[in-house]
Every structure is written in structure tokens, then in C-alpha cells.
Design a protein around this motif. Structure first.
Motif, PDB file in Angstrom:
ATOM      1  N   LYS A 152       0.844  -1.201   0.000  1.00 23.23           N
ATOM      2  CA  LYS A 152       0.000   0.000   0.000  1.00 23.23           C
ATOM      3  C   LYS A 152       0.872   1.241   0.000  1.00 23.23           C
ATOM      4  O   LYS A 152       1.921   1.281   0.637  1.00 23.23           O
ATOM      5  CB  LYS A 152      -0.922   0.009   1.227  1.00 23.23           C
TER       6      LYS A 152
ATOM      7  N   THR B 197       0.149   5.219   0.847  1.00 26.98           N
ATOM      8  CA  THR B 197      -0.889   6.101   1.375  1.00 26.98           C
ATOM      9  C   THR B 197      -0.873   7.477   0.717  1.00 26.98           C
ATOM     10  O   THR B 197      -1.814   8.260   0.900  1.00 26.98           O
ATOM     11  CB  THR B 197      -0.745   6.271   2.898  1.00 26.98           C
TER      12      THR B 197
ATOM     13  N   SER C 253      -1.247   6.135  -4.592  1.00 26.97           N
ATOM     14  CA  SER C 253      -1.827   4.799  -4.460  1.00 26.97           C
ATOM     15  C   SER C 253      -1.263   3.784  -5.438  1.00 26.97           C
ATOM     16  O   SER C 253      -1.278   2.581  -5.171  1.00 26.97           O
ATOM     17  CB  SER C 253      -3.352   4.869  -4.618  1.00 26.97           C
TER      18      SER C 253
ATOM     19  N   PRO D 266      -5.946  -5.763  -6.431  1.00 23.92           N
ATOM     20  CA  PRO D 266      -6.618  -5.140  -5.278  1.00 23.92           C
ATOM     21  C   PRO D 266      -7.090  -6.175  -4.266  1.00 23.92           C
ATOM     22  O   PRO D 266      -7.613  -7.220  -4.632  1.00 23.92           O
ATOM     23  CB  PRO D 266      -7.795  -4.400  -5.917  1.00 23.92           C
ATOM     24  N   SER D 267      -6.886  -5.859  -3.007  1.00 25.75           N
ATOM     25  CA  SER D 267      -7.254  -6.786  -1.945  1.00 25.75           C
ATOM     26  C   SER D 267      -8.762  -6.812  -1.725  1.00 25.75           C
ATOM     27  O   SER D 267      -9.389  -5.756  -1.608  1.00 25.75           O
ATOM     28  CB  SER D 267      -6.570  -6.388  -0.634  1.00 25.75           C
TER      29      SER D 267
ATOM     30  N   ASN E 265      -9.895  -7.999   0.962  1.00 28.10           N
ATOM     31  CA  ASN E 265      -9.997  -8.075   2.417  1.00 28.10           C
ATOM     32  C   ASN E 265      -9.694  -6.752   3.113  1.00 28.10           C
ATOM     33  O   ASN E 265     -10.308  -6.428   4.117  1.00 28.10           O
ATOM     34  CB  ASN E 265      -9.030  -9.142   2.954  1.00 28.10           C
ATOM     35  N   THR E 266      -8.727  -5.994   2.606  1.00 26.06           N
ATOM     36  CA  THR E 266      -8.261  -4.804   3.301  1.00 26.06           C
ATOM     37  C   THR E 266      -8.248  -3.616   2.359  1.00 26.06           C
ATOM     38  O   THR E 266      -7.603  -3.651   1.315  1.00 26.06           O
ATOM     39  CB  THR E 266      -6.843  -5.021   3.864  1.00 26.06           C
ATOM     40  N   GLU E 267      -8.938  -2.563   2.713  1.00 27.70           N
ATOM     41  CA  GLU E 267      -9.087  -1.392   1.855  1.00 27.70           C
ATOM     42  C   GLU E 267      -7.746  -0.743   1.543  1.00 27.70           C
ATOM     43  O   GLU E 267      -6.916  -0.528   2.423  1.00 27.70           O
ATOM     44  CB  GLU E 267     -10.011  -0.368   2.516  1.00 27.70           C
ATOM     45  N   GLY E 268      -7.519  -0.428   0.285  1.00 27.43           N
ATOM     46  CA  GLY E 268      -6.332   0.301  -0.122  1.00 27.43           C
ATOM     47  C   GLY E 268      -5.119  -0.554  -0.398  1.00 27.43           C
ATOM     48  O   GLY E 268      -4.124  -0.063  -0.935  1.00 27.43           O
TER      49      GLY E 268
ATOM     50  N   ASN F   8     -20.640  -4.828   6.027  1.00 28.97           N
ATOM     51  CA  ASN F   8     -19.723  -3.869   5.438  1.00 28.97           C
ATOM     52  C   ASN F   8     -20.055  -2.473   5.962  1.00 28.97           C
ATOM     53  O   ASN F   8     -21.143  -1.970   5.713  1.00 28.97           O
ATOM     54  CB  ASN F   8     -19.865  -3.908   3.917  1.00 28.97           C
TER      55      ASN F   8
ATOM     56  N   LYS G  98     -19.139   0.411   5.051  1.00 26.45           N
ATOM     57  CA  LYS G  98     -19.290   1.454   4.031  1.00 26.45           C
ATOM     58  C   LYS G  98     -20.675   1.462   3.415  1.00 26.45           C
ATOM     59  O   LYS G  98     -21.182   2.496   3.005  1.00 26.45           O
ATOM     60  CB  LYS G  98     -18.234   1.257   2.938  1.00 26.45           C
TER      61      LYS G  98
ATOM     62  N   THR H  10     -19.518  -9.147   4.229  1.00 25.34           N
ATOM     63  CA  THR H  10     -18.257  -9.801   3.898  1.00 25.34           C
ATOM     64  C   THR H  10     -18.203 -11.126   4.633  1.00 25.34           C
ATOM     65  O   THR H  10     -18.458 -11.191   5.837  1.00 25.34           O
ATOM     66  CB  THR H  10     -17.049  -8.941   4.315  1.00 25.34           C
TER      67      THR H  10
END
Length: 373
Positions: free
Chosen positions: A223, A225, A228, A248-249, A251-254, A323, A325, A332
Motif C-alpha cells: 500500500k 498512502t 496509491s 486489489p485486496s 480483504n483490506t481497503e487500499g 460492510n 461502508k 463480507t
């Protein structure tokens, strides 16, 4: 008049009124870290003191330095003999303008946190400095767990040395990992952990002019920050293992994970085709495709004028979360290990069951949709 005084620990007892006692106390703890060599342990005032003692020692089979409390080192630490550093749930601060820990002379440093929650922080403000520097042929750094944070510099820099990351979180203000020069042997590997850049560099920055070998990637998440897309510099020098790639994961954002990416088909089936108002509608979500998946996410989409959502239930034994968001409609599912999928429509693996209440007369039919995971 004289009367015998007794000194025990940090207390003086049995003292008369005409006796003056002058005591000098050493406020530094002799138990900040424990160095254990071949089963024999001794306490030291800090990591540097223990490392210096180990560097001067004779041949041994195994050595470990374990923190017993938080430790701040104001001078660089040098490691020239193989050792494991265990944060043991405590914080280690390298409050120096130079490299925090330098590993050289063919030594192997294994970094871990057997308890969790500990952080190794390097405060240097110059971007070329590193929390850990591995220097010279035969030198190896293994990062198994724990958190490493370099405020402005690199979390890990290797120059003609090897590294293996299997866990932990590595964050650099300049680069997460910077490979200045790299010999073809031994090969470096990333099989797990999180590697993060919080500045102008890369999560994994490989100097294009100095790379002689490849970095084997079989796992791990990357990642940046700030930028990107600045994840791996000279990615073509990496050897992705087992058909995996950087994507892109889920499981984990970003984060972008090194993982197997395949096309999977979701199958939606209702328990019948026609429903009257007030009846329960049960929809099963299954999937088929190559191999296994670790998790998946979805958001039910439906006509609220005809259906009212009642429940969503996971069909596997993993964790099931909403989720944050997308609110109550986003879910999930994460398997405890992995979810093995069938390889065709009639052997699709059941993932979740969704129930509705029919608000009015409703007609449903089976549906299939393909997604890359």
C-alpha cells in the motif's frame, strides 16, 4: 550513639535519629531486555548493550534478545552476529539521526513480536536512513511479525543482502523496503505481511540499476498512502509464485495483495418461482470457479416494493460481518481457512442464504453472474 542499620532492596530500616544516611540510586533498569544465548540468560539496560555483548561473544548456536519493557536507544545499534529480536509486546524506539539497527558481517537478524502490540519506531528525519539496514553478502533479515515504522526514512534497506518477510507490518516514510543492490543469491522473498509507503517512494522500491536477481513474491500486501499506484518499483524484477499476481485486496481497503486471481461465477437460486404477499422468499447464493477463495463480499440488490429483506446467513464456518461502508446491506464472509469451490454450475458451493418477505406478488428466476476475485 550507634545503631546498626539494615539495607534491603530500596529501603533502609532500623535507623536512629542521629544517623545520617547518604544513598545513591541508579534509576536505569538492568532488566529492560534479556539476552539468552544457548539457554543462558542475562539482563541488560537496553538493546544496544545486549547487542554489543553478543557481538563480542564467542561461538554459539542460538541467541535471542527479548524486551521486558519499552526501550529507547539514542545511539545506533549494530548486529554482527545472528540473533532474534522479540519486541514481546513492548515498544522499541531508535531515537537517532542514523540508521536504527545495522546488520552486517553475514549475520542473520530475525525480527518478531511474540505477544503483539509492540512497535519499533525509527525517528530519523533524513530519507536515506533506515530503521533496519542489512548490509553485505551473507547478511539476512527475517521479519516474521511485529510493527516497524520509519518516520521519514526506509523501514528496511538491503544492500547486497537478503530479506524474507513472512508477517508483520512494515511502514516507511520514504520506502517500505528499499533494495539498493541485490545479488542473485540468496533470493529474497515476501510471503506475508503488510508493506506500506507513507511518503514519496514505494512500498517495495528496487533500484533498477543495481538489481542482479529477482524478488520472489508468494504473498503479502502492499500500500502507498500518498500515491496509491506507487507500489513496487521495477515490478518486472519480481518473480510471482504459483501463478499469482498483484491485485486489489478483497480483504483490506487500499491494499494490493499478491494472490491468485480467477474468474468465479455466482449462482442465485430461489426456492420457487412465484410468491404471494406475506410469503417467505429464500434465495441461495453459490459460486463455482478455479480452486479456493479466502473471502468474498456482496451487496443484495432488490426491488423494495416487492421484497423486504429479513436475514442473510453465511453457509460456511467463517466470520460474517456487515460492510461498514454500505451499511446493513453490505456483507463480507471470511472463511476460517479457505472456501473450496465447485468447478461447474451443478456443483457450485453454497455461500450464503438470503431470506425476504414478499411485499406483493413476486416472480423470481435463477441467475448467474461472473466476477474476478
Amino acid at each position: 550513639m550507634y545503631k546498626r542499620q539494615i539495607y534491603t532492596g530500596n529501603q533502609v530500616t532500623n535507623v536512629t535519629s542521629d544517623l545520617t544516611v547518604i544513598a545513591q540510586f541508579d534509576t536505569s533498569s538492568a532488566k529492560v531486555v534479556t539476552l539468552t544465548v544457548d539457554g543462558n540468560s542475562k539482563n541488560y539496560t537496553g538493546l544496544k548493550a545486549a547487542a554489543d555483548a553478543l557481538n563480542a561473544s564467542s561461538t554459539y548456536n542460538s541467541a535471542e534478545i527479548k524486551l521486558n519493557e519499552n526501550d529507547t536507544e539514542t545511539e545506533p545499534v549494530t548486529v554482527t552476529k545472528s540473533v532474534t529480536i522479540d519486541l514481546n509486546g513492548h515498544n522499541l524506539t531508535a531515537d537517532t539521526a542514523e540508521n536504527g539497527i545495522t546488520v552486517s558481517s553475514g549475520a542473520t537478524l530475525t525480527f518478531k513480536d511474540s505477544v503483539g502490540g509492540g512497535v519499533f519506531k525509527h525517528t530519523a528525519t533524513r530519507p536515506e536512513k533506515s530503521a533496519i539496514l542489512a548490509n553485505g553478502s551473507g547478511t539476512v533479515v527475517n521479519i516474521e511479525s511485529g510493527t516497524i515504522e520509519a518516520t521519514k526514512g526506509n523501514a528496511l534497506k538491503v544492500s547486497d543482502a537478503a530479506f524474507h518477510v513472512s508477517g508483520g507490518t512494515i511502514t516507511g516514510g520514504n520506502n517500505g523496503i528499499y533494495v539498493a543492490t541485490q545479488n542473485a543469491s540468496p533470493v529474497c522473498t515476501v510471503s506475508g505481511g503488510k508493506i506500506i509507503c507513507s511518503g514519496n517512494g514505494y512500498a517495495l522500491n528496487m533500484d533498477h540499476a543495481a538489481i542482479a536477481g529477482s524478488i520472489q513474491l508468494s504473498g503479502g500486501a502492499f500500500k502507498n498512502t500518498v500515491y496509491s499506484t506507487a507500489l513496487i518499483n521495477n515490478q518486472d524484477k519480481c518473480a510471482f509464485q504459483d501463478g499469482k499476481s498483484l491485485s486489489p485486496s478483497p480483504n483490506t481497503e487500499g491494499f494490493y495483495e499478491v494472490r491468485e486471481v480467477g474468474t468465479y461465477t455466482f449462482v442465485l437460486k430461489a426456492d420457487k418461482e412465484h410468491y404471494n404477499a406475506g410469503e417467505t422468499v429464500t434465495v441461495t447464493v453459490s459460486a463455482y470457479g478455479p480452486g479456493k477463495i479466502n473471502s468474498f463480499g456482496f451487496t443484495p440488490s432488490y426491488d423494495s416494493g416487492k421484497l423486504e429483506l429479513k436475514s442473510v446467513t453465511s453457509a460456511n464456518d467463517g466470520n460474517f460481518t456487515v460492510n461498514p461502508k454500505t451499511g446493513m446491506s453490505g456483507y463480507t464472509v471470511k472463511g476460517k481457512n479457505v472456501i473450496t469451490l465447485g468447478n461447474k454450475s451443478d456443483t457450485a458451493t453454497e455461500l450464503v442464504t438470503i431470506t425476504f418477505t414478499a411485499v406483493s406478488y413476486t416472480h423470481l428466476r435463477a441467475h448467474e453472474t461472473r466476477h474476478d476475485l
